[in-house]
Design a protein around this motif. Structure first.
Motif, PDB file in Angstrom:
ATOM      1  N   GLU A 172       0.791  -1.111   0.168  1.00 21.28           N
ATOM      2  CA  GLU A 172      -0.102  -0.017   0.044  1.00 21.28           C
ATOM      3  C   GLU A 172       0.765   1.332   0.102  1.00 21.28           C
ATOM      4  OE1 GLU A 172      -0.315  -2.736   2.096  1.00 21.28           O
ATOM      5  OE2 GLU A 172      -2.319  -3.438   1.238  1.00 21.28           O
ATOM      6  N   ARG A 173       2.092   1.075   0.595  1.00 20.30           N
ATOM      7  CA  ARG A 173       2.760   2.249   0.550  1.00 20.30           C
ATOM      8  C   ARG A 173       3.491   2.857  -0.893  1.00 20.30           C
ATOM      9  NH1 ARG A 173       7.627   1.162   4.793  1.00 20.30           N
ATOM     10  NH2 ARG A 173       8.525   2.933   3.763  1.00 20.30           N
ATOM     11  N   PHE A 174       3.513   1.704  -1.636  1.00 19.99           N
ATOM     12  CA  PHE A 174       4.165   2.157  -3.034  1.00 19.99           C
ATOM     13  C   PHE A 174       3.365   1.703  -4.370  1.00 19.99           C
ATOM     14  CE2 PHE A 174       7.237  -0.216  -0.106  1.00 19.99           C
ATOM     15  CZ  PHE A 174       7.730   0.987   0.288  1.00 19.99           C
ATOM     16  N   VAL A 175       2.396   1.057  -3.959  1.00 20.29           N
ATOM     17  CA  VAL A 175       1.347   0.705  -5.371  1.00 20.29           C
ATOM     18  C   VAL A 175       0.413   1.667  -5.580  1.00 20.29           C
ATOM     19  CG1 VAL A 175      -0.143  -0.857  -6.384  1.00 20.29           C
ATOM     20  CG2 VAL A 175       1.860  -1.659  -5.247  1.00 20.29           C
ATOM     21  N   ARG A 176       0.175   2.557  -6.693  1.00 16.54           N
ATOM     22  CA  ARG A 176      -0.767   3.488  -7.116  1.00 16.54           C
ATOM     23  C   ARG A 176      -1.697   2.917  -8.107  1.00 16.54           C
ATOM     24  NH1 ARG A 176       2.089   4.851  -3.267  1.00 16.54           N
ATOM     25  NH2 ARG A 176       3.309   6.588  -3.266  1.00 16.54           N
ATOM     26  N   HIS A 177      -2.916   2.806  -7.820  1.00 20.78           N
ATOM     27  CA  HIS A 177      -4.100   2.184  -8.776  1.00 20.78           C
ATOM     28  C   HIS A 177      -4.429   3.345  -9.729  1.00 20.78           C
ATOM     29  CE1 HIS A 177      -7.230   0.099 -10.339  1.00 20.78           C
ATOM     30  NE2 HIS A 177      -8.186   0.624  -9.673  1.00 20.78           N
ATOM     31  N   LEU A 178      -4.485   3.195 -11.048  1.00 25.43           N
ATOM     32  CA  LEU A 178      -4.685   3.877 -11.861  1.00 25.43           C
ATOM     33  C   LEU A 178      -6.254   3.929 -12.429  1.00 25.43           C
ATOM     34  CD1 LEU A 178      -1.604   3.974 -14.345  1.00 25.43           C
ATOM     35  CD2 LEU A 178      -2.223   5.289 -12.155  1.00 25.43           C
ATOM     36  N   GLY A 179      -7.082   3.223 -11.719  1.00 27.28           N
ATOM     37  CA  GLY A 179      -8.458   3.223 -12.006  1.00 27.28           C
ATOM     38  C   GLY A 179      -9.013   2.366 -13.310  1.00 27.28           C
ATOM     39  N   LEU A 180      -8.053   1.361 -13.562  1.00 29.84           N
ATOM     40  CA  LEU A 180      -8.409   0.408 -14.717  1.00 29.84           C
ATOM     41  C   LEU A 180      -7.872  -0.907 -14.553  1.00 29.84           C
ATOM     42  CD1 LEU A 180      -7.272   2.286 -17.908  1.00 29.84           C
ATOM     43  CD2 LEU A 180      -9.562   1.983 -17.185  1.00 29.84           C
ATOM     44  N   VAL A 181      -8.770  -1.845 -15.146  1.00 30.37           N
ATOM     45  CA  VAL A 181      -8.338  -3.337 -14.698  1.00 30.37           C
ATOM     46  C   VAL A 181      -8.089  -4.022 -16.216  1.00 30.37           C
ATOM     47  CG1 VAL A 181      -9.300  -5.534 -14.106  1.00 30.37           C
ATOM     48  CG2 VAL A 181      -9.579  -3.465 -12.602  1.00 30.37           C
ATOM     49  N   ASP A 270      -5.408  -8.306 -13.855  1.00 33.04           N
ATOM     50  CA  ASP A 270      -4.868  -7.465 -12.683  1.00 33.04           C
ATOM     51  C   ASP A 270      -5.201  -5.824 -12.920  1.00 33.04           C
ATOM     52  OD1 ASP A 270      -3.438  -7.047 -10.398  1.00 33.04           O
ATOM     53  OD2 ASP A 270      -1.582  -7.773 -11.179  1.00 33.04           O
ATOM     54  N   GLN A 271      -4.713  -5.431 -11.894  1.00 30.36           N
ATOM     55  CA  GLN A 271      -5.218  -3.946 -11.988  1.00 30.36           C
ATOM     56  C   GLN A 271      -4.159  -3.402 -12.647  1.00 30.36           C
ATOM     57  OE1 GLN A 271      -3.331  -3.632  -7.507  1.00 30.36           O
ATOM     58  NE2 GLN A 271      -4.505  -1.849  -8.047  1.00 30.36           N
ATOM     59  N   VAL A 272      -4.289  -2.068 -13.196  1.00 34.06           N
ATOM     60  CA  VAL A 272      -3.516  -1.339 -13.778  1.00 34.06           C
ATOM     61  C   VAL A 272      -3.083  -0.315 -12.731  1.00 34.06           C
ATOM     62  CG1 VAL A 272      -3.229   0.530 -15.642  1.00 34.06           C
ATOM     63  CG2 VAL A 272      -4.712  -0.976 -16.000  1.00 34.06           C
ATOM     64  N   ALA A 273      -1.833  -0.513 -12.423  1.00 28.48           N
ATOM     65  CA  ALA A 273      -1.157   0.168 -11.458  1.00 28.48           C
ATOM     66  C   ALA A 273       0.244   0.598 -11.424  1.00 28.48           C
ATOM     67  CB  ALA A 273      -1.405  -0.515 -10.080  1.00 28.48           C
ATOM     68  N   GLN A 274       0.781   1.499 -10.776  1.00 22.38           N
ATOM     69  CA  GLN A 274       2.587   2.010 -10.991  1.00 22.38           C
ATOM     70  C   GLN A 274       2.965   1.653  -9.567  1.00 22.38           C
ATOM     71  OE1 GLN A 274       2.358   6.110 -12.311  1.00 22.38           O
ATOM     72  NE2 GLN A 274       2.262   5.182 -14.442  1.00 22.38           N
ATOM     73  N   VAL A 275       4.392   1.597  -9.575  1.00 23.78           N
ATOM     74  CA  VAL A 275       4.878   1.584  -8.075  1.00 23.78           C
ATOM     75  C   VAL A 275       5.809   2.608  -8.195  1.00 23.78           C
ATOM     76  CG1 VAL A 275       6.810   0.171  -6.967  1.00 23.78           C
ATOM     77  CG2 VAL A 275       4.948  -1.019  -8.217  1.00 23.78           C
ATOM     78  N   VAL A 276       5.673   3.461  -7.271  1.00 25.20           N
ATOM     79  CA  VAL A 276       6.477   4.345  -6.767  1.00 25.20           C
ATOM     80  C   VAL A 276       7.271   4.520  -5.836  1.00 25.20           C
ATOM     81  CG1 VAL A 276       6.641   7.165  -6.917  1.00 25.20           C
ATOM     82  CG2 VAL A 276       4.868   5.822  -8.074  1.00 25.20           C
ATOM     83  N   MET A 277       8.591   4.616  -5.805  1.00 27.55           N
ATOM     84  CA  MET A 277       9.484   4.485  -4.613  1.00 27.55           C
ATOM     85  C   MET A 277      10.416   5.573  -4.384  1.00 27.55           C
ATOM     86  SD  MET A 277      10.006   0.225  -4.566  1.00 27.55           S
ATOM     87  CE  MET A 277      10.448   0.361  -2.739  1.00 27.55           C
ATOM     88  N   ASP A 278      10.700   6.077  -3.417  1.00 26.89           N
ATOM     89  CA  ASP A 278      11.915   6.770  -3.388  1.00 26.89           C
ATOM     90  C   ASP A 278      13.331   6.377  -3.723  1.00 26.89           C
ATOM     91  OD1 ASP A 278      10.260   8.763  -2.475  1.00 26.89           O
ATOM     92  OD2 ASP A 278      10.365   8.508  -0.337  1.00 26.89           O
ATOM     93  N   ARG A 279      13.198   5.034  -3.198  1.00 30.11           N
ATOM     94  CA  ARG A 279      14.781   4.294  -3.422  1.00 30.11           C
ATOM     95  C   ARG A 279      14.396   2.848  -3.974  1.00 30.11           C
ATOM     96  NH1 ARG A 279      19.180   4.250   1.121  1.00 30.11           N
ATOM     97  NH2 ARG A 279      20.251   3.456  -0.932  1.00 30.11           N
ATOM     98  N   TRP A 280      15.231   2.214  -4.611  1.00 33.62           N
ATOM     99  CA  TRP A 280      15.199   0.780  -5.166  1.00 33.62           C
ATOM    100  C   TRP A 280      16.000  -0.189  -4.632  1.00 33.62           C
ATOM    101  CZ3 TRP A 280      15.822   3.358 -10.395  1.00 33.62           C
ATOM    102  CH2 TRP A 280      14.255   4.513 -10.801  1.00 33.62           C
ATOM    103  N   SER A 281      16.502   0.266  -3.301  1.00 34.78           N
ATOM    104  CA  SER A 281      17.616  -0.478  -2.665  1.00 34.78           C
ATOM    105  C   SER A 281      17.683  -0.346  -1.404  1.00 34.78           C
ATOM    106  CB  SER A 281      19.084  -0.242  -3.379  1.00 34.78           C
ATOM    107  OG  SER A 281      19.548   0.927  -2.989  1.00 34.78           O
ATOM    108  N   SER A 282      17.958  -1.247  -0.445  1.00 37.57           N
ATOM    109  CA  SER A 282      18.352  -1.059   0.816  1.00 37.57           C
ATOM    110  C   SER A 282      19.326  -1.923   1.119  1.00 37.57           C
ATOM    111  CB  SER A 282      16.964  -1.754   1.653  1.00 37.57           C
ATOM    112  OG  SER A 282      17.107  -1.588   2.900  1.00 37.57           O
ATOM    113  N   GLY A 283      20.638  -1.628   1.564  1.00 34.62           N
ATOM    114  CA  GLY A 283      21.821  -2.384   1.998  1.00 34.62           C
ATOM    115  C   GLY A 283      22.097  -3.269   0.703  1.00 34.62           C
ATOM    116  N   ARG A 284      22.085  -4.684   0.732  1.00 32.92           N
ATOM    117  CA  ARG A 284      22.369  -5.443  -0.191  1.00 32.92           C
ATOM    118  C   ARG A 284      21.261  -6.118  -1.084  1.00 32.92           C
ATOM    119  NH1 ARG A 284      27.608  -7.409  -0.630  1.00 32.92           N
ATOM    120  NH2 ARG A 284      28.912  -6.544   1.050  1.00 32.92           N
ATOM    121  N   VAL A 285      20.094  -5.454  -0.733  1.00 33.55           N
ATOM    122  CA  VAL A 285      18.908  -5.952  -1.652  1.00 33.55           C
ATOM    123  C   VAL A 285      18.379  -4.798  -2.480  1.00 33.55           C
ATOM    124  CG1 VAL A 285      16.341  -6.496  -1.419  1.00 33.55           C
ATOM    125  CG2 VAL A 285      18.262  -7.319   0.331  1.00 33.55           C
ATOM    126  N   GLY A 286      18.125  -5.100  -3.631  1.00 35.11           N
ATOM    127  CA  GLY A 286      17.734  -4.179  -4.729  1.00 35.11           C
ATOM    128  C   GLY A 286      16.473  -4.654  -5.411  1.00 35.11           C
TER     129      GLY A 286
END
Length: 407
Positions: A172-181, A270-286
């Protein structure tokens, strides 16, 4: 060989593409996929602009072109099948509405898997159950019980990324639903479909058919508006019920296409959605692809982002001698603007399909110069460094980067 051990979650497109480049730079790569095998079918995906250069550098141009749908173009039609508008695959240098290189998602996944399977460890029917990282590596417990340690872990497991939720927080923090399926599934080609895609729209909904390589079958496509989306993406029966409900009463060939819903081998919704994040990595995980920066199918560039991102992520990590902080930072710096342009395209396209409310803002003027510039950024607005040592890259852009592996 670098001796670097990398675990990649997801074996659709982004994961195997990343495995290709990581292996080329000497990493030992494992790809884990929760599905028991590669998933067939799916929507047609496209390669436009700079993505075609990445495919060429991979040495896969011939293989990808051989697996194309070979769609000649698209017709929008009225309820009686009369053509209203035509788009050709040759439009805009092959980068238009119907791209020159268009391939079913499952077929592209197969091409990438076939190219990497001999040098990459693939584990199907399993997933990451637990993950703990420290300064020197990542300890992973698989759902099947195996426990292993890796130097880096990359999530390429799609919009509903389990690894993203595990490391970065709830979806829920990152997925933005665009109103379509959207829904896709293959059907017998009893509709006289040749090499042309057919698209019919009615009251904010759409139904379509597109050709695939097997001329005896066609790919059905549906879309409908939905302000929210609370159907489990793994509950196929519930998804089919929803599709029937939302497409009820729609004209054209819709009833005949829906008649094959229960016997199709490759249903997807599935829903039409975007993922919006400030960073795409954390430590050794990307994160990579839709897990990190889904632009939605409305952008037409999700596959391009995955392939370009895989090239840059592997190259930047190797150029940084596998230092995760420096490698991930270089990857994000090179990709961020490219991602943002494509996400803007996706949002604009989804908005243009919505039935306007009485007090809604007017649609943007897509004939304006601003939109032409946005399209160019979305297609070609990223530099591809010629990472030294890539065979036959022939890359004209970017200074060479000399790599050296840690002893």
């Amino acid at each position: 060989m670098s001796g670097i051990r990398v675990l990649v979650a997801g074996a659709s497109i982004a994961g195997p593409a990343l495995a290709h480049w990581l292996r080329r730079w000497g990493a030992e790569v494992t790809v884990v996929e929760r599905a028991p095998e590669l998933r067939p079918g799916g929507q047609a995906v496209d390669a436009r602009g700079v993505t075609k250069e990445v495919i060429r550098r991979m040495g896969l141009d011939a293989a990808v072109r051989a697996a194309r749908t070979e769609t000649a173009g698209a017709h929008t039609v009225d309820v009686d099948g009369n053509v209203l508008e035509t788009f050709r695959a040759a439009d805009d240098g092959g980068d238009g509405y119907i791209a020159e290189i268009e391939i079913l998602r499952g077929d592209l996944s197969q091409v990438l898997y076939d190219e990497t399977r001999d040098g990459v460890e693939y584990i199907f029917g399993d997933r990451i159950a637990e993950l703990t990282q420290d300064a020197d590596g990542v300890d992973v417990v698989f759902a099947g019980g195996d426990q292993r340690r890796f130097d880096l872990v990359i999530g390429a497991d799609g919009l509903h990324s389990a690894l993203r939720a595990m490391v970065f927080g709830p979806r829920e923090r990152f997925v933005r639903h665009l109103g379509l399926v959207l829904a896709f599934y293959s059907v017998p080609n009893e509709f006289g479909l040749d090499r042309w895609l057919l698209d019919y729209q009615e009251s904010g909904r759409s139904a379509g058919l597109r050709p695939i390589q097997d001329a005896t079958r066609a790919m059905a496509m549906f879309s409908f508006p939905s302000g929210d989306f609370d159907v489990d993406y793994r509950d196929v029966a519930a998804q089919k019920r929803l599709l029937r409900e939302r497409m009820a009463g729609m004209g054209w060939l819709t009833p005949g296409i829906l008649a094959h819903l229960d016997d199709t081998p490759d249903f997807y919704l599935d829903q039409v959605a975007q993922v919006v994040m400030d960073r795409w990595s954390s430590g050794r995980v990307g994160l990579l692809g839709d897990a990190a920066f889904s632009s939605s199918p409305m952008s037409g560039q999700g596959t391009g982002l995955a392939l370009v991102g895989a090239y840059l992520l592997a190259g930047e990590l190797a150029a940084a001698e596998w230092d995760p902080e420096a490698g991930f930072a270089g990857y994000e710096r090179r990709m961020r603007s490219f991602v943002e342009a494509n996400q803007e395209i996706g949002r604009l396209h989804a908005r243009s399909l919505a039935v306007p409310a009485p007090e809604a803002e007017p649609s943007p003027d897509f004939a304006g110069e601003w939109f032409t510039e946005l399209i160019e950024r979305a297609l070609n607005g990223v530099e591809l460094p010629d990472y030294a040592g890539v065979p036959d890259s022939g890359a004209p852009a970017g200074p060479p980067i000399t790599l050296s592996a840690k002893p």
